[in-house]
Design a protein around this motif. Structure first.
Motif, PDB file in Angstrom:
ATOM      1  N   ALA A  28       0.924  -1.191   0.119  1.00 40.96           N
ATOM      2  CA  ALA A  28      -0.099   0.082   0.048  1.00 40.96           C
ATOM      3  C   ALA A  28       0.910   1.422   0.027  1.00 40.96           C
ATOM      4  N   GLY A  29       2.140   1.178  -0.665  1.00 41.41           N
ATOM      5  CA  GLY A  29       2.890   2.550  -0.650  1.00 41.41           C
ATOM      6  C   GLY A  29       3.535   3.058   0.755  1.00 41.41           C
ATOM      7  N   ALA A  30       3.514   2.089   1.840  1.00 43.50           N
ATOM      8  CA  ALA A  30       3.995   2.352   2.954  1.00 43.50           C
ATOM      9  C   ALA A  30       5.534   2.660   2.887  1.00 43.50           C
ATOM     10  N   GLY A  31       6.245   1.874   2.066  1.00 43.32           N
ATOM     11  CA  GLY A  31       7.675   1.966   1.981  1.00 43.32           C
ATOM     12  C   GLY A  31       8.428   0.810   2.844  1.00 43.32           C
ATOM     13  N   VAL A  32       9.675   0.480   2.563  1.00 50.57           N
ATOM     14  CA  VAL A  32      10.433  -0.666   3.302  1.00 50.57           C
ATOM     15  C   VAL A  32      11.613  -0.031   3.160  1.00 50.57           C
ATOM     16  N   ARG A  33      12.470  -0.539   4.323  1.00 43.80           N
ATOM     17  CA  ARG A  33      13.934  -0.440   4.618  1.00 43.80           C
ATOM     18  C   ARG A  33      14.703  -1.159   3.473  1.00 43.80           C
ATOM     19  N   ALA A  34      15.941  -0.431   2.843  1.00 42.07           N
ATOM     20  CA  ALA A  34      16.548  -1.154   1.740  1.00 42.07           C
ATOM     21  C   ALA A  34      17.341  -2.322   2.716  1.00 42.07           C
ATOM     22  N   SER A  35      17.592  -2.282   3.969  1.00 44.74           N
ATOM     23  CA  SER A  35      18.033  -3.351   4.449  1.00 44.74           C
ATOM     24  C   SER A  35      17.289  -4.794   4.703  1.00 44.74           C
ATOM     25  N   ASP A  36      15.864  -4.236   4.991  1.00 47.22           N
ATOM     26  CA  ASP A  36      14.868  -5.327   4.940  1.00 47.22           C
ATOM     27  C   ASP A  36      14.870  -6.014   3.642  1.00 47.22           C
ATOM     28  N   VAL A  37      14.749  -5.279   2.518  1.00 44.75           N
ATOM     29  CA  VAL A  37      14.921  -5.773   1.260  1.00 44.75           C
ATOM     30  C   VAL A  37      15.850  -6.701   0.830  1.00 44.75           C
ATOM     31  N   ALA A  38      17.240  -6.199   1.328  1.00 45.21           N
ATOM     32  CA  ALA A  38      18.528  -7.056   1.224  1.00 45.21           C
ATOM     33  C   ALA A  38      18.475  -8.286   1.878  1.00 45.21           C
ATOM     34  N   GLN A  39      17.989  -8.255   3.126  1.00 50.16           N
ATOM     35  CA  GLN A  39      17.778  -9.338   3.817  1.00 50.16           C
ATOM     36  C   GLN A  39      16.864 -10.514   3.405  1.00 50.16           C
ATOM     37  N   SER A  40      15.533 -10.173   2.790  1.00 58.31           N
ATOM     38  CA  SER A  40      14.805 -10.968   2.173  1.00 58.31           C
ATOM     39  C   SER A  40      15.019 -11.468   1.025  1.00 58.31           C
TER      40      SER A  40
ATOM     41  N   ASP B 150       8.440   6.868  10.986  1.00 61.15           N
ATOM     42  CA  ASP B 150       8.912   6.332  12.455  1.00 61.15           C
ATOM     43  C   ASP B 150      10.429   7.020  13.029  1.00 61.15           C
ATOM     44  N   ASP B 151      11.318   7.489  11.930  1.00 63.05           N
ATOM     45  CA  ASP B 151      12.652   7.547  12.131  1.00 63.05           C
ATOM     46  C   ASP B 151      13.259   8.783  11.085  1.00 63.05           C
ATOM     47  N   GLY B 152      13.096  10.030  11.714  1.00 63.14           N
ATOM     48  CA  GLY B 152      13.620  11.134  10.762  1.00 63.14           C
ATOM     49  C   GLY B 152      14.712  10.972  10.141  1.00 63.14           C
ATOM     50  N   ARG B 153      15.512  10.093  10.403  1.00 66.22           N
ATOM     51  CA  ARG B 153      16.928   9.958   9.951  1.00 66.22           C
ATOM     52  C   ARG B 153      16.876   8.625   8.626  1.00 66.22           C
ATOM     53  N   ALA B 154      16.034   8.072   8.771  1.00 70.14           N
ATOM     54  CA  ALA B 154      15.942   6.833   7.696  1.00 70.14           C
ATOM     55  C   ALA B 154      15.118   7.216   6.582  1.00 70.14           C
ATOM     56  N   ARG B 155      15.378   6.311   5.477  1.00 72.37           N
ATOM     57  CA  ARG B 155      14.613   6.427   4.234  1.00 72.37           C
ATOM     58  C   ARG B 155      13.999   5.216   3.934  1.00 72.37           C
ATOM     59  N   LEU B 156      12.898   5.188   3.333  1.00 68.15           N
ATOM     60  CA  LEU B 156      12.102   4.082   2.846  1.00 68.15           C
ATOM     61  C   LEU B 156      12.138   4.135   1.455  1.00 68.15           C
ATOM     62  N   LEU B 157      11.830   2.850   0.787  1.00 72.12           N
ATOM     63  CA  LEU B 157      11.719   2.653  -0.636  1.00 72.12           C
ATOM     64  C   LEU B 157      10.483   2.229  -0.927  1.00 72.12           C
ATOM     65  N   LYS B 158       9.921   2.864  -1.992  1.00 73.93           N
ATOM     66  CA  LYS B 158       8.486   2.901  -2.548  1.00 73.93           C
ATOM     67  C   LYS B 158       8.611   2.964  -4.179  1.00 73.93           C
ATOM     68  N   LEU B 159       7.806   2.291  -4.677  1.00 68.84           N
ATOM     69  CA  LEU B 159       7.641   2.464  -6.204  1.00 68.84           C
ATOM     70  C   LEU B 159       7.155   3.938  -6.583  1.00 68.84           C
ATOM     71  N   THR B 160       7.416   4.489  -7.448  1.00 71.26           N
ATOM     72  CA  THR B 160       6.972   5.626  -7.907  1.00 71.26           C
ATOM     73  C   THR B 160       5.610   5.366  -8.807  1.00 71.26           C
ATOM     74  N   ASP B 161       4.887   6.255  -8.962  1.00 71.67           N
ATOM     75  CA  ASP B 161       3.658   6.174  -9.672  1.00 71.67           C
ATOM     76  C   ASP B 161       3.748   5.266 -10.839  1.00 71.67           C
ATOM     77  N   VAL B 162       4.758   5.756 -11.656  1.00 69.55           N
ATOM     78  CA  VAL B 162       5.070   5.114 -12.800  1.00 69.55           C
ATOM     79  C   VAL B 162       5.599   3.783 -12.747  1.00 69.55           C
ATOM     80  N   GLY B 163       6.266   3.576 -11.639  1.00 73.95           N
ATOM     81  CA  GLY B 163       6.963   2.087 -11.459  1.00 73.95           C
ATOM     82  C   GLY B 163       5.731   1.323 -10.857  1.00 73.95           C
ATOM     83  N   ALA B 164       4.898   1.684 -10.052  1.00 74.83           N
ATOM     84  CA  ALA B 164       3.739   0.989  -9.647  1.00 74.83           C
ATOM     85  C   ALA B 164       2.589   0.461 -10.688  1.00 74.83           C
ATOM     86  N   GLU B 165       2.615   1.503 -11.507  1.00 77.28           N
ATOM     87  CA  GLU B 165       1.541   1.390 -12.577  1.00 77.28           C
ATOM     88  C   GLU B 165       2.124   0.277 -13.726  1.00 77.28           C
TER      89      GLU B 165
END
Length: 157
Positions: free
Chosen positions: A62-74, A102-117
């Motif tokens: 649902a576009g919430a985003g995910v940490r790169a480290s979690d993607v790497a681990q999975s 939840d953490d102002g220092r961290a970045r999450l990954l999500k698909l752009t509108d074009v990527g999701a489409e």
């Protein structure tokens, strides 16, 4: 009184050999299909990029985003490998980094509108193709296939 451990039943060699051969064929087809699907999302994307974008979509829900480290681990990949892939997907306009609420220092990954489409259109097409393949299958066989693939994937991790 001595306890005995039950004897472990070993899979018959001819069955293991046949399964190995069938899985090898499936893995070859999957690699080829991943490359074709990647090109359908974007002509400059490779199979590794497709795996990455798929995992971001799956985990980010649902576009919430995910940490790169979690993607790497999975994916069982090194963070630097994932980082290079993220950079490529960003340059293609398919993926973006957003602030983590939840953490102002961290970045999450999500698909752009074009990527999701593009990804969702491809997934819908792929599901149509699978429906056509599985149309003639017995529902019990489909249930067994799903259960056994889940078990195999669990055992492979």
């Amino acid at each position: 009184m001595t306890e005995t451990t039950p004897e472990v039943q070993r899979a018959p060699e001819p069955l293991v050999a046949d399964i190995e051969q069938q899985l090898s064929a499936l893995f070859r087809r999957a690699r080829s299909a991943s490359m074709m699907m990647a090109r359908r999302v974007h002509p400059d994307m490779d199979a590794a990029g497709y795996a990455l974008i798929s995992q971001v979509e799956f985990m980010g829900g649902a576009g919430a985003g995910v940490r790169a480290s979690d993607v790497a681990q999975s994916l069982g990949l090194d963070k630097s490998t994932v980082s290079r892939g993220i950079t490529q997907l960003e340059s293609l306009g398919l993926l973006e980094r957003i602030g983590d609420p939840d953490d102002g220092r961290a970045r999450l990954l999500k698909l752009t509108d074009v990527g999701a489409e593009r990804f969702n259109a491809l997934r819908a097409q792929r599901q149509l193709e699978f429906r056509a393949i599985f149309n003639g299958w017995n529902p019990d066989d489909l249930s067994d296939l799903g259960r056994l693939l889940g078990r195999l994937n669990g055992d492979l991790t």
